[in-house]
Enzyme design. Structure first.
Site, PDB file in Angstrom:
ATOM      1  N   GLN A 145       0.761  -0.904  -0.146  1.00 15.27           N
ATOM      2  CA  GLN A 145      -0.056  -0.145  -0.116  1.00 15.27           C
ATOM      3  C   GLN A 145       0.462   1.424  -0.331  1.00 15.27           C
ATOM      4  O   GLN A 145       0.419   2.173  -0.794  1.00 15.27           O
ATOM      5  CB  GLN A 145      -0.832  -0.253   1.045  1.00 15.27           C
ATOM      6  CG  GLN A 145      -2.269  -1.083   1.145  1.00 15.27           C
ATOM      7  CD  GLN A 145      -3.494  -0.786   1.951  1.00 15.27           C
ATOM      8  OE1 GLN A 145      -4.350  -0.198   2.087  1.00 15.27           O
ATOM      9  NE2 GLN A 145      -3.295  -0.416   2.737  1.00 15.27           N
ATOM     10  N   GLU A 176       1.776   2.604  -3.801  1.00 17.72           N
ATOM     11  CA  GLU A 176       1.187   3.197  -4.270  1.00 17.72           C
ATOM     12  C   GLU A 176       0.431   4.584  -3.307  1.00 17.72           C
ATOM     13  O   GLU A 176       0.553   5.542  -3.879  1.00 17.72           O
ATOM     14  CB  GLU A 176      -0.703   2.547  -3.662  1.00 17.72           C
ATOM     15  CG  GLU A 176       0.038   1.064  -4.937  1.00 17.72           C
ATOM     16  CD  GLU A 176      -1.868  -0.185  -5.080  1.00 17.72           C
ATOM     17  OE1 GLU A 176      -2.578   1.243  -4.678  1.00 17.72           O
ATOM     18  OE2 GLU A 176      -1.773  -0.364  -4.524  1.00 17.72           O
ATOM     19  N   GLU A 177       0.934   4.977  -2.194  1.00 15.98           N
ATOM     20  CA  GLU A 177       0.890   6.135  -1.310  1.00 15.98           C
ATOM     21  C   GLU A 177       1.237   6.789  -2.291  1.00 15.98           C
ATOM     22  O   GLU A 177       1.823   7.977  -1.925  1.00 15.98           O
ATOM     23  CB  GLU A 177       0.796   5.992   0.184  1.00 15.98           C
ATOM     24  CG  GLU A 177       0.876   7.638   1.077  1.00 15.98           C
ATOM     25  CD  GLU A 177       0.593   7.161   2.636  1.00 15.98           C
ATOM     26  OE1 GLU A 177       0.473   7.720   2.808  1.00 15.98           O
ATOM     27  OE2 GLU A 177       0.679   6.118   2.839  1.00 15.98           O
ATOM     28  N   ARG A 178       2.894   6.517  -1.931  1.00 17.18           N
ATOM     29  CA  ARG A 178       3.765   7.354  -2.343  1.00 17.18           C
ATOM     30  C   ARG A 178       4.116   7.994  -3.483  1.00 17.18           C
ATOM     31  O   ARG A 178       3.579   9.354  -4.296  1.00 17.18           O
ATOM     32  CB  ARG A 178       5.226   6.659  -2.365  1.00 17.18           C
ATOM     33  CG  ARG A 178       5.511   6.538  -0.540  1.00 17.18           C
ATOM     34  CD  ARG A 178       6.547   5.006  -0.161  1.00 17.18           C
ATOM     35  NE  ARG A 178       6.222   5.313   0.800  1.00 17.18           N
ATOM     36  CZ  ARG A 178       7.229   4.127   1.266  1.00 17.18           C
ATOM     37  NH1 ARG A 178       8.037   2.737   0.971  1.00 17.18           N
ATOM     38  NH2 ARG A 178       6.967   3.937   3.058  1.00 17.18           N
ATOM     39  N   MET A 233       0.986  10.723  -4.393  1.00 13.39           N
ATOM     40  CA  MET A 233       1.619  11.578  -3.655  1.00 13.39           C
ATOM     41  C   MET A 233       2.230  12.213  -4.656  1.00 13.39           C
ATOM     42  O   MET A 233       1.891  14.173  -4.800  1.00 13.39           O
ATOM     43  CB  MET A 233       2.502  11.611  -2.850  1.00 13.39           C
ATOM     44  CG  MET A 233       2.408  11.326  -0.933  1.00 13.39           C
ATOM     45  SD  MET A 233       2.626  10.516   0.517  1.00 13.39           S
ATOM     46  CE  MET A 233       3.848  12.128   0.782  1.00 13.39           C
TER      47      MET A 233
END
Length: 425
Positions: free
Chosen positions: A279, A282-284, A287
């Site tokens: 996860q 995907e967050e990075r 961003m």
């Protein structure tokens, strides 16, 4: 000749003529009213992906952007209502399976959506939206049971409930392995005790994707992701006030003997650390995508301001130190965009994006500080007021080197992946 003429003239500031000796002459003309923008996104996304951006832009321009100043001053934004609106428009499930209400499209469509989200002139109003789709739902969609998907994923994609992720704790941020929250099995239930910190949408979310220790095994094999309804008895929430992201709902959560069914564990018990690492990628990447437009806007608005602001009889922009610095920053932003777009293509191809996502996140963290700080300096006193975008970007962007994994963690990951970290030996 025709190809060369087309390639140069598309930039709009180059004229081509022939000298008496038939030699080509290239003249660079000033465009005093030009506003900076990157041409790469126009060529990266296809027309269907741009249509998703147009749909998103309409909602943002009607329901979000006009209210940004008011929400920022109030330190509050209606995240639940925004998510509900996007859910009705089918924009929360772009990359999620059709059988759960999504569109079933590849990640490049999601990237187009995320880059458009970044046009909002503040991070706060859309932080909860990004948290909902990018850092909370991926593991549930990929590893959750059918029952959990029906209970949490389907209404989340529809915008009927708001989601958040709970990983960080007061004493454990980037080092996820050190979390202390426990979820001990008692019969068919889990009894949860502990705290979670810096939770985006923590005050308003309906449920949390919670990382907790579910056994006494090693620190990488004893953690599980758990779906926890936040109206459960024993959950307490405290609002956190920040120096940026003012309208983003951020909270500290306390869990005091909170009881949920064991079946609320996502995927296999003990695999939570692995699921969360996926996860994080995907967050990075999300961003980086969400900040490209903001960085471009810093350059564009600074160009416009310094072109019109006079000092000692000439525009600030006409000073070499100013236009050289802006050119350098624009080059750095394009390098971030190139890394990010390459990672998007790799994601679509099913490749491991850990290396490039970490590099993009690191580059974003660095540029968020240098671009905003350098541009603000050229604004002078006006840049130190709340009235301009650059000051908000200065404060909002400071979280980028911290949230989603600090710069130092990105450097550690990259060092390991290219084989130069001492831990590789």
């Amino acid at each position: 000749m025709k190809v060369l003429r087309h390639s140069l003239q598309k930039f709009g500031n180059v004229s081509i003529s022939k000298s008496p000796t038939n030699r080509l002459t290239f003249t660079v003309c000033k465009r005093h009213n030009a506003t900076y923008s990157s041409p790469l996104s126009d060529t990266f996304y296809n027309e269907e992906q741009k249509s998703i951006q147009a749909r998103m832009a309409k909602i943002l321009e009607e329901d979000v952007i006009p209210n940004v100043k008011e929400w920022e001053l109030a330190e509050e934004s209606p995240t639940n209502e925004i998510v509900r609106k996007l859910g009705k428009e089918g924009l929360l499930g772009i990359r999620f399976p059709k059988e759960y209400g999504g569109l079933g499209l590849n990640y490049k469509y999601q990237a187009a959506y995320l880059e458009q989200v970044g046009t909002v002139p503040a991070a706060g109003p859309v932080a909860g939206v990004i948290g909902h789709t990018e850092i909370c739902l991926p593991a549930l969609s990929r590893f959750g049971s059918e029952e959990l998907k029906q209970e949490f994923l389907v209404p989340a994609i529809a915008g009927e409930i708001l989601s958040c992720l709970g990983v960080s704790e007061p004493h454990a941020g980037s080092d996820v392995s050190q979390i202390k929250t426990t979820a001990k099995q008692v019969g068919d239930d889990l009894i949860i005790n502990g705290q979670k910190m810096w939770i985006t949408s923590g005050m308003k979310a309906d449920w949390i994707c919670l990382l907790a220790n579910t056994s006494t095994k090693s620190k990488h094999s004893n953690k599980s992701l758990i779906c926890v309804p936040l109206n459960s008895e024993g959950v307490h929430r405290v609002k956190i006030h920040k120096i940026g992201w003012h309208s983003s709902d951020t909270a500290q959560l306390f869990f005091d003997n909170v009881r949920v069914p064991v079946k609320n564990i996502i995927g296999e018990e003990g695999s939570g650390f692995f699921y969360q690492m996926l996860q994080f990628q995907e967050e990075r990447l999300g961003m980086a995508l969400c900040n490209l437009q903001a960085l471009d806007r810093c350059i564009a608005e600074t160009i416009d301001y310094t072109r019109n602001r006079q000092v000692r009889g000439k525009a600030i922009l006409e000073n070499q130190v100013v236009y050289f610095r802006l050119a350098e920053l624009a080059t750095e932003i394009e390098s971030l965009r190139a890394i990010t777009y390459q990672a998007v293509d790799m994601m679509v191809s099913g490749e491991d994006v850990t290396r490039l996502a970490s590099m993009a996140k690191l580059k974003l963290g660095r540029l968020s500080r240098t671009v905003a700080d350098s541009c603000l300096q050229f604004w002078g006193g006006k840049g130190y007021t709340r009235d301009v975008f650059i000051s908000r970007c200065f404060l909002d962007g400071r979280l980028n080197p911290i949230g989603g994994g600090a710069d130092e963690i990105m450097l550690e990951i990259i060092s390991k992946l290219i084989g130069i970290s001492p831990s590789n030996r």
